[in-house]
Design an enzyme around this catalytic site. Structure first.
Site, PDB file in Angstrom:
ATOM      1  N   PRO A 276      77.121  -5.637  15.114  1.00  0.00           N
ATOM      2  CA  PRO A 276      78.129  -6.398  15.861  1.00  0.00           C
ATOM      3  C   PRO A 276      78.291  -7.804  15.300  1.00  0.00           C
ATOM      4  O   PRO A 276      77.321  -8.432  14.869  1.00  0.00           O
ATOM      5  CB  PRO A 276      77.556  -6.434  17.277  1.00  0.00           C
ATOM      6  CG  PRO A 276      76.074  -6.365  17.071  1.00  0.00           C
ATOM      7  CD  PRO A 276      75.867  -5.486  15.862  1.00  0.00           C
ATOM      8  N   ARG A 278      81.837  -9.797  16.138  1.00  0.00           N
ATOM      9  CA  ARG A 278      82.807 -10.428  17.036  1.00  0.00           C
ATOM     10  C   ARG A 278      82.261 -10.557  18.458  1.00  0.00           C
ATOM     11  O   ARG A 278      82.429 -11.590  19.098  1.00  0.00           O
ATOM     12  CB  ARG A 278      84.100  -9.588  17.038  1.00  0.00           C
ATOM     13  CG  ARG A 278      85.259 -10.222  17.795  1.00  0.00           C
ATOM     14  CD  ARG A 278      86.397  -9.228  17.963  1.00  0.00           C
ATOM     15  NE  ARG A 278      86.786  -8.626  16.711  1.00  0.00           N
ATOM     16  CZ  ARG A 278      87.775  -9.068  15.920  1.00  0.00           C
ATOM     17  NH1 ARG A 278      88.471 -10.121  16.281  1.00  0.00           N
ATOM     18  NH2 ARG A 278      88.080  -8.445  14.799  1.00  0.00           N
ATOM     19  N   CYS A 346     103.147 -27.078   6.916  1.00  0.00           N
ATOM     20  CA  CYS A 346     104.559 -26.851   6.571  1.00  0.00           C
ATOM     21  C   CYS A 346     104.842 -25.375   6.343  1.00  0.00           C
ATOM     22  O   CYS A 346     105.210 -24.937   5.235  1.00  0.00           O
ATOM     23  CB  CYS A 346     104.934 -27.680   5.339  1.00  0.00           C
ATOM     24  SG  CYS A 346     104.915 -29.439   5.659  1.00  0.00           S
TER      25      CYS A 346
END
Length: 421
Positions: A276, A278, A346
């Site tokens: 694991p 996340r 941008c």
């Protein structure tokens, strides 16, 4: 559950005010909760209680040395996918026999590094990799412990960019060809089979795809054992999802996942490895940003922040949702404003959310992106020559900068101009 909560109308990380941290380190910045990291690791460890197992944290989720040391000191193994991640795990004090080396493009140099430094196992992804590893191991006079990552052709029903277990994905060897691959490994003196590896994707919110894949692995285990192969470990990958939206359906809990693993594979008497990332790190971190401007568009308001897509790329790359909350809690009953929440880069893609309801914001107000601990700082860049932002670890009423923001001078000094220019 995490430890980022409002106290007296102000967002805290454990027992430290988020505003206090930003006054010390500036914005934008990542803040991690040690208590949350430890809690989430223990949930997986306890979910597999009663089986021989090792929880190998997926370093790619959040690879700061302080995070790795915290988890390693709790007993976690590490799942790495590069020589650099391997060196991070070792620098954090994790021994080689708790490190698993995954990834589809392992180089000769990485193989040499890992074999010299010590490794629990290589998860092989292809036959060319298998043959190269055998050659490198023989040159070094060692035997490399290996599993083969099998691709079970199971749809994880997750985002296309993070699905890994279907036949069209680049990962692993088709499970239909696993028997012949294991037969070839048995003839290679530089390799020793220790188990089978499978991983079908990330951010899974349903146990059914896992169960389908693990049933195939169980059948393969029995077939390979019948052919004389010693299968003692099953590396089941990671990928269990987290609730990025607080009001969303609840993903399965680690305890539910653990029960399914025991039901599906418990009869095989194998050591279970899981990877694991996340679920351990995701809700253990927030990204804090300051409002630069509130801009009135023709038909919308733009909340322009000092964080940008180079700091948190998930919304631009995956159309990912993060709950965004004000650091100062709005008074009850106050009507929110609606904003497109954007950064200063941008690019039109530098948009975190569109049409998001949020408390009325003014320049200088702080917001926090929840569930930003995984695939946040690790995927950041210096696009637009924006310095990487600091990472901060909180434990109780203490906090420390665990990666500093470089100065412009430090950033520029990494470049060099040839004498002939």
């Amino acid at each position: 559950m995490d430890y980022f909560l409002y106290k007296d109308g102000e967002l805290f990380a454990e027992d430290v005010s988020v505003r206090e941290i930003t006054r010390a380190v500036g914005t934008p910045c990542y803040i991690y909760s040690a208590r949350t990291l430890a809690r989430h690791y223990r949930l997986f460890d306890e979910a597999l209680e009663g089986t021989e197992h090792l929880v190998c944290y997926a370093v790619k989720a959040c690879s700061n040395l302080a995070v790795l040391k915290l988890l390693g000191d709790l007993g976690a193994g590490m799942d790495v996918v590069s020589g650099g991640e391997y060196m991070r795990a070792k620098a954090a004090g994790v021994p080689g026999d708790r490190i698993v080396f995954s990834g589809i493009g392992k180089t000769r140099e990485e193989m040499e590094l890992v074999l010299k430094g010590g490794i629990r196992q290589f998860n092989l992804e292809s036959e060319p990799e298998m043959r190269l590893l055998n050659q490198v191991a023989l040159e070094l006079g060692v035997v490399a412990p290996v599993t083969v990552r099998v691709n079970p052709d199971v749809d994880a029903k997750t985002h296309a960019k993070i699905a890994t277990g279907k036949s069209e994905n680049k990962f692993g060897i088709p499970i239909s060809r696993a028997r012949e691959v294991y037969a070839e490994i048995a003839k290679l003196p530089g390799l020793k089979v220790v188990g089978i590896d499978v991983h079908i994707g990330s951010q899974l919110t349903d146990l059914a795809p896992y169960k389908a894949a693990y049933q195939k692995v169980a059948e393969l285990t029995e077939e390979l054992r019948a052919q004389g192969h010693e299968i003692t470990r099953l590396d089941l990958g990671g990928g269990l999802g987290i609730p990025y939206e607080q009001n969303n359906d609840r993903p399965p809990l680690p305890v539910e996942y653990g029960a399914m693993v025991k039901e599906t594979l418990g009869h095989l008497d194998c050591e279970i490895e899981i990877e694991p990332g996340r679920l351990i790190a995701g809700n253990a971190g927030i990204l804090v940003s300051e409002t630069i401007y509130v801009k009135e568009g023709e038909d919308r308001k733009f909340l322009i922040l000092d964080a940008a897509m180079n700091d948190l790329v998930r919304p631009a790359m995956y159309e990912a949702h993060h709950d965004i909350v004000p650091v100062m809690e709005p008074a009850p009953g106050v009507e929110p404003d609606r904003y497109d929440i954007v950064g200063p880069v941008c690019e039109s893609g530098d948009t975190f959310a569109k049409g998001r309801d949020l408390a009325t914001m003014e320049p200088g107000d702080l917001v926090a992106f929840r569930s930003a601990g995984a695939y946040g700082a690790v995927m950041a860049s210096e696009y637009n020559s924006r310095p990487l932002i600091p990472e901060v670890l909180v434990q109780g009423d203490q906090f420390a900068v665990i990666r500093a923001r470089p100065t412009y001078e430090e950033m520029l000094n990494r470049d060099s101009i040839p004498e002939w220019l």
